[in-house]
Write a protein that holds these residues in place. Structure first.
Motif, short mmCIF file in Angstrom:
data_model
loop_
_atom_site.label_atom_id
_atom_site.label_comp_id
_atom_site.label_asym_id
_atom_site.label_seq_id
_atom_site.Cartn_x
_atom_site.Cartn_y
_atom_site.Cartn_z
N UNK A 1 0.79 -1.23 0.00
CA UNK A 1 0.00 0.00 0.00
C UNK A 1 0.82 1.27 0.00
N UNK A 2 2.14 1.15 -0.19
CA UNK A 2 3.04 2.30 -0.20
C UNK A 2 3.87 2.30 -1.47
N UNK A 3 4.50 3.45 -1.75
CA UNK A 3 5.43 3.56 -2.87
C UNK A 3 6.69 4.27 -2.37
N UNK A 4 7.78 4.06 -3.10
CA UNK A 4 9.05 4.72 -2.80
C UNK A 4 9.26 5.79 -3.86
N UNK A 5 9.36 7.07 -3.44
CA UNK A 5 9.52 8.19 -4.35
C UNK A 5 10.92 8.77 -4.23
N UNK A 6 11.50 9.12 -5.38
CA UNK A 6 12.81 9.76 -5.37
C UNK A 6 12.90 10.75 -6.51
N UNK A 7 13.62 11.84 -6.27
CA UNK A 7 13.86 12.82 -7.31
C UNK A 7 14.95 12.34 -8.25
N UNK A 8 14.89 12.78 -9.51
CA UNK A 8 15.91 12.40 -10.49
C UNK A 8 17.27 12.98 -10.12
N UNK A 9 17.29 14.12 -9.45
CA UNK A 9 18.53 14.76 -9.00
C UNK A 9 18.82 14.23 -7.59
N UNK A 10 19.42 13.06 -7.53
CA UNK A 10 19.61 12.36 -6.25
C UNK A 10 20.39 13.18 -5.22
N UNK A 11 21.26 14.06 -5.69
CA UNK A 11 22.08 14.84 -4.76
C UNK A 11 21.35 16.06 -4.19
N UNK A 12 20.19 16.40 -4.73
CA UNK A 12 19.47 17.59 -4.26
C UNK A 12 17.96 17.33 -4.29
N UNK A 13 17.53 16.33 -3.52
CA UNK A 13 16.11 15.98 -3.50
C UNK A 13 15.73 15.51 -2.10
N UNK A 14 14.64 16.05 -1.58
CA UNK A 14 14.04 15.53 -0.36
C UNK A 14 12.97 14.55 -0.80
N UNK A 15 13.13 13.30 -0.43
CA UNK A 15 12.25 12.26 -0.95
C UNK A 15 12.14 11.11 0.04
N UNK A 16 11.78 9.92 -0.43
CA UNK A 16 11.59 8.78 0.46
C UNK A 16 12.85 8.40 1.23
N UNK A 17 14.00 8.80 0.75
CA UNK A 17 15.23 8.56 1.52
C UNK A 17 15.20 9.35 2.82
#
Length: 149
Positions: free
Chosen positions: A95-111
């Protein structure tokens, strides 16, 4: 006419802006206008590699524009906090997803905020409409962060 516009906006397609550095180079830092469709969310047709709009897990008044890297049951390789090159395994709950920005070095996301409940999704981005020089369909790209299925 007002009812038709409301139905299309709430259940069909709407325009939104993806703004900020987290989705570089897919979207420009200054912001791109995109078309978002909601049918894929309502029919659970969101796949790894799709770009979605979701309610921000850290501020429900905002939305985020990120790429889906994993769905419930997937195991994601995530860099360890404060580590240089080490990774840890994170299983995405059902029931969940993992979201990440394409710019891994400048993204606030599931990490940072962890897996996002599927119910927070608002739609799938499918077309960039502005700037006109970049008009076209948004590519679905599957990253190699999923370890097992």
């Amino acid at each position: 006419m007002g009812c038709l516009v409301n139905v299309i906006h709430n259940y069909g397609v709407h325009v939104t802006m993806c703004l900020g550095p987290s989705m570089l180079p897919t979207f420009n830092r200054s912001g791109d206008f995109v078309l978002v469709e909601q049918l894929s969310v309502m029919t659970d047709n969101i796949r790894r590699g799709d770009i979605v709009i979701a309610k921000s897990p850290t501020n429900p008044r905002h939305t985020v524009c990120k790429r889906v890297l994993g769905r419930g049951g997937d195991v994601i390789a995530v860099p360890k906090a404060g580590s240089f090159g080490g990774t840890q395994r994170v299983e995405v709950p059902p029931g969940h997803i993992w979201l990440q920005g394409d710019n891994k070095d400048n993204s606030t996301d599931s990490r940072d905020y962890g897996p996002v409940p599927f119910g927070m999704l608002r739609g799938k981005v499918f077309l960039k409409v502005w700037p006109l020089s970049e008009l076209g369909y948004v590519a679905r790209e599957e990253w190699r962060s999923v370890l097992t299925e």
